[in-house]
Design an enzyme around this catalytic site. Structure first.
Site, PDB file in Angstrom:
ATOM      1  N   GLU A  22       6.375 -80.150 -20.227  1.00 38.42           N
ATOM      2  CA  GLU A  22       5.464 -79.272 -20.971  1.00 38.42           C
ATOM      3  C   GLU A  22       6.249 -78.025 -21.382  1.00 38.42           C
ATOM      4  O   GLU A  22       7.332 -77.777 -20.843  1.00 38.42           O
ATOM      5  CB  GLU A  22       4.272 -78.872 -20.096  1.00 38.42           C
ATOM      6  N   GLY A  55       9.425 -77.859 -17.013  1.00 35.39           N
ATOM      7  CA  GLY A  55      10.514 -78.808 -17.248  1.00 35.39           C
ATOM      8  C   GLY A  55      11.034 -79.276 -15.915  1.00 35.39           C
ATOM      9  O   GLY A  55      10.462 -80.162 -15.288  1.00 35.39           O
ATOM     10  N   TRP A  60       8.820 -82.422 -25.574  1.00 38.24           N
ATOM     11  CA  TRP A  60       9.957 -83.325 -25.394  1.00 38.24           C
ATOM     12  C   TRP A  60       9.518 -84.768 -25.234  1.00 38.24           C
ATOM     13  O   TRP A  60      10.037 -85.484 -24.397  1.00 38.24           O
ATOM     14  CB  TRP A  60      10.814 -82.915 -24.177  1.00 38.24           C
ATOM     15  N   THR A  67       9.860 -88.116 -26.283  1.00 41.06           N
ATOM     16  CA  THR A  67      10.696 -89.006 -27.090  1.00 41.06           C
ATOM     17  C   THR A  67       9.864 -90.223 -27.464  1.00 41.06           C
ATOM     18  O   THR A  67       9.214 -90.809 -26.597  1.00 41.06           O
ATOM     19  CB  THR A  67      11.943 -89.433 -26.290  1.00 41.06           C
ATOM     20  N   ILE A 121      41.968 -82.894 -29.656  1.00 40.09           N
ATOM     21  CA  ILE A 121      43.039 -83.791 -30.098  1.00 40.09           C
ATOM     22  C   ILE A 121      42.986 -83.985 -31.621  1.00 40.09           C
ATOM     23  O   ILE A 121      44.012 -84.126 -32.275  1.00 40.09           O
ATOM     24  CB  ILE A 121      42.943 -85.138 -29.335  1.00 40.09           C
ATOM     25  N   HIS A 122      41.787 -83.911 -32.164  1.00 40.01           N
ATOM     26  CA  HIS A 122      41.642 -84.028 -33.622  1.00 40.01           C
ATOM     27  C   HIS A 122      42.035 -82.739 -34.352  1.00 40.01           C
ATOM     28  O   HIS A 122      42.066 -82.727 -35.582  1.00 40.01           O
ATOM     29  CB  HIS A 122      40.199 -84.389 -33.991  1.00 40.01           C
ATOM     30  N   GLU A 146      16.533 -85.740 -18.215  1.00 38.00           N
ATOM     31  CA  GLU A 146      16.241 -86.452 -16.952  1.00 38.00           C
ATOM     32  C   GLU A 146      16.794 -85.705 -15.745  1.00 38.00           C
ATOM     33  O   GLU A 146      17.331 -86.300 -14.819  1.00 38.00           O
ATOM     34  CB  GLU A 146      16.798 -87.888 -16.953  1.00 38.00           C
TER      35      GLU A 146
END
Lengths: 259, 398
Positions: B137, B141, B166, B168, B350-351, B376
């Site tokens: 709510e 949480g 929240w 889903t 790394i990119h 969760e």
């Protein structure tokens, strides 16, 4: 409607293959998988049986060491059962020998229609389907892109360079299916679970009344005498775009008569 | 307190190692052929991936952990964790499409009445009816016991009032496993509604929450204003009165393994992107993977990824064996989610500059990874769970 599909189980193309230097044949010691070029035939067979409102799809395969991994994939897609010919005497069998073996196995199934891929993705001889039809004495249609069946007759669209031919022929017949003409379905996970329980009739050449001398290296009329690497592809022309790159591309395509 | 129904959990499985491998191989093909080439298009526009979800339904994934007797696949949790990992390697949002559905289904399977199981599970197993789970709510949480949404008994019916956040899949669901206060206790109700954006019978989808990552599927706020439902929709019937919170926590164990497995999938994707880029991109005349600074980073990444995966598999195996797994699932979730976030950032480093553009997939991984740290049960909550279990197990003999 009873459809049989010839499926080949091949070494995984994603894994680098190797040749046996003594026979110049492909090493098939690892797990074999369903040849992707046969998955189109399996999909078409399933669609034909669905369209006919009933029937069955039987897989017919020849593979070493009683290999069933590739068959399970096609059974998971929805095929009903399979006949697997596996026999030590079959090592080294050429295309015609393979056609005789598969023809004998197909004779036991007595299908209305036999589907096969145009060519396998490992051997690429592209001759086995027509040889099977020859051995069995039935009609053969090649390069199908669409197949419809009704009243014992097949209507087939046959892929050509310019378009397609429309061909009709009576059943039973053998039809080779052009790769990519249908989207093979993914097996459902229930299908994967059920596939394990579907019947695979495992037979040897004696069961098919075939003499060992007619197949294998002994019966093969074809011998691979040498294997040479394909010529390495040469590097293409590199054009640095200085504002006229588009023109060079257009000229190049015009030269090829593409535009 | 009624946890005896735990015995009904669906982890007796018909899935052997070979079938499990075939399922994962099939899913990997789907991820490589249909998900990875298309994810950027759906994700950047926050569009629901209809065709991907349709194929997941064809696979049977809406029934993944629902028992075969109700038409599900009856997968064990070990295989389920691998499924979630594989989907998340392609796109983490896809794992969210089935997670809350299967949490709702698990609540019904473990704690529901015979009637509730027979009536709801078969349609959920095929995906014909979608479920979701609604605990959080706006003001509740991690402190879930503080929830305010209320259910009041009125003869043979209950009236629900309150706001849930929240949620889903809240819009597409037609069965909402809803936690609501019933006096001093909390009970779980099976709210049945018409799916869709318009709400139904006193339920409205009051807001779509715009998120940093985890895009493409709906996360909504739902308002209940005098929604009425029959008494037989109280989960577990009369026995279920006041049991909701305990049952929700038990069901969230599956959610925790799901989120940990998602983290492994995201971390794997980051690893794959980093490995591929490090071998292509050249600096100082050789691929950057040949520089020790990058090579050692790759080694650290791969080691942490491997450890995450083993922890998730161990927790899943414990659940399958009926062993206690609260601490292990918490550890797996804590470690795997922190690792995913770390690897996503490492892959971005790394990119180099390219990693900071929207042209490469690593930016999505970087945005998606924090969800696993938070969803969760946050990392801090996991530490609570782990330390409590640790101390309970290490209690000195009296």
């Amino acid at each position: 409607m009873k459809v049989a599909v010839c499926v080949k189980q091949i070494p995984d193309p994603a894994v680098p293959g190797e040749l046996d230097p003594s026979t110049n044949t492909l090493n098939r010691d690892d797990k074999l998988i369903l040849d992707e070029s046969d998955s189109f035939g399996v999909e078409l067979a399933l669609q034909l049986v669905e369209a006919a409102g009933g029937g069955s799809v039987t897989l017919v395969s020849m593979a070493p060491r009683s290999e069933v991994s590739g068959l399970r994939t096609a059974l998971a897609m929805g095929a009903d059962d399979a006949v697997l010919v596996s026999d030590d005497a079959l090592a080294g069998t050429d295309a015609l020998g393979t056609a005789k073996v598969l023809g004998a196995a197909l004779g036991r199934v007595e299908p209305d229609l036999i589907l096969a891929g145009v060519e396998s993705s490992d051997g690429y001889t592209g001759t086995v389907p027509e040889q099977i039809a020859g051995v069995m004495g039935i009609a053969s249609v090649t390069f199908a892109k669409k197949i419809e069946a009704s009243d014992g007759m097949l209507s087939i669209q046959r892929q050509t360079d310019d378009g397609y031919d429309e061909v009709t022929c009576p059943m039973p017949a053998l039809v080779s299916v052009t790769g990519g003409v249908v989207e093979p379905r993914y097996p459902s996970f229930k299908g994967i679970m059920a596939a394990k329980k579907k019947p695979v009739d495992q037979v040897g050449i004696a069961d098919l009344g075939i003499d060992a001398s007619a197949v294998g290296f002994a019966g093969s009329r074809q011998e691979t005498v040498a294997v040479v690497d394909a010529e390495a592809r040469e590097a293409g022309e590199i054009v640095i775009d200085e504002g006229e790159g588009f023109q060079r591309i257009a000229d190049f395509l015009a030269e090829l008569k593409v535009i | 307190m009624n946890l005896t129904r735990v015995g009904r959990r669906a982890n007796v499985s018909n899935v052997d190692a070979e079938v499990s491998d075939q399922i994962i191989e099939t899913l990997a093909r789907f991820v490589d052929l249909d998900v990875r080439p298309n994810v950027a298009r759906y994700e950047s526009s926050d569009t629901y991936p209809g065709p991907m979800v349709d194929q997941m339904r064809e696979f049977g994934l809406f029934g993944a952990t629902i028992a075969e007797e109700y038409g599900g696949l009856g997968l064990n949790i070990s295989t389920y964790a691998r499924v979630i990992e594989e989907l998340s390697r392609g796109w983490m949002s896809l794992a969210g499409v089935i997670n809350s559905h299967l949490i709702a289904a698990q609540l019904i399977a473990r704690f529901g009445t015979d009637d509730q199981r027979q009536r709801l599970l078969p349609a959920m197993a095929t995906g014909e009816r979608r479920g979701c789970f609604s605990l959080s709510e706006p003001d509740s949480g991690s402190d879930a016991a503080a929830l305010r949404c209320r259910a009041a008994r009125d003869g043979d019916e209950w009236t629900i009032d309150g706001t849930k956040q929240w949620v889903t899949n809240g819009e597409k669901a037609s069965i909402v496993a809803l936690l609501a206060r019933t006096g001093d206790d909390i009970s779980c109700f099976l709210v049945e509604k018409a799916p869709g954006p318009d709400g139904d019978q006193g339920i409205s989808i009051s807001r779509h929450i715009d998120k940093v990552g985890y895009r493409g599927l709906e996360t909504v706020e739902m308002a209940y204003d005098g929604h009425r439902l029959p008494h037989h929709n109280l989960l577990g019937g009369d026995e279920g009165f006041g049991q909701g919170f305990r049952w929700a926590l038990a069901a969230l164990e599956l959610g925790r393994i799901n989120v940990a497995a998602r983290a492994v999938g995201v971390a794997q994707a980051a690893m794959d992107e980093a490995l591929s880029y490090a071998q292509q991109r050249e600096t100082f005349g050789r691929p950057i993977a040949q520089h020790q600074g990058i090579a050692f980073k790759l080694a650290d990444m791969a080691t942490k990824l491997h450890a995450s995966r083993l922890m998730v598999r161990d927790a899943a195996r414990r659940v399958d064996n009926g062993e206690r797994a609260d601490m292990e699932a918490g550890m797996a979730k804590l470690f795997a989610s922190e690792t995913a976030a770390e690897l996503a950032l490492d892959a971005m480093r790394i990119h180099g500059g390219n990693g900071f553009t929207t042209e490469y997939p690593v930016e999505r991984l970087y945005r998606d990874a924090p969800l696993m740290i938070i969803g969760e049960g946050t990392s801090e909550i996991q530490k609570l769970v782990i330390s409590r279990a640790l101390l309970a197990r290490a209690k000195p003999a009296e």
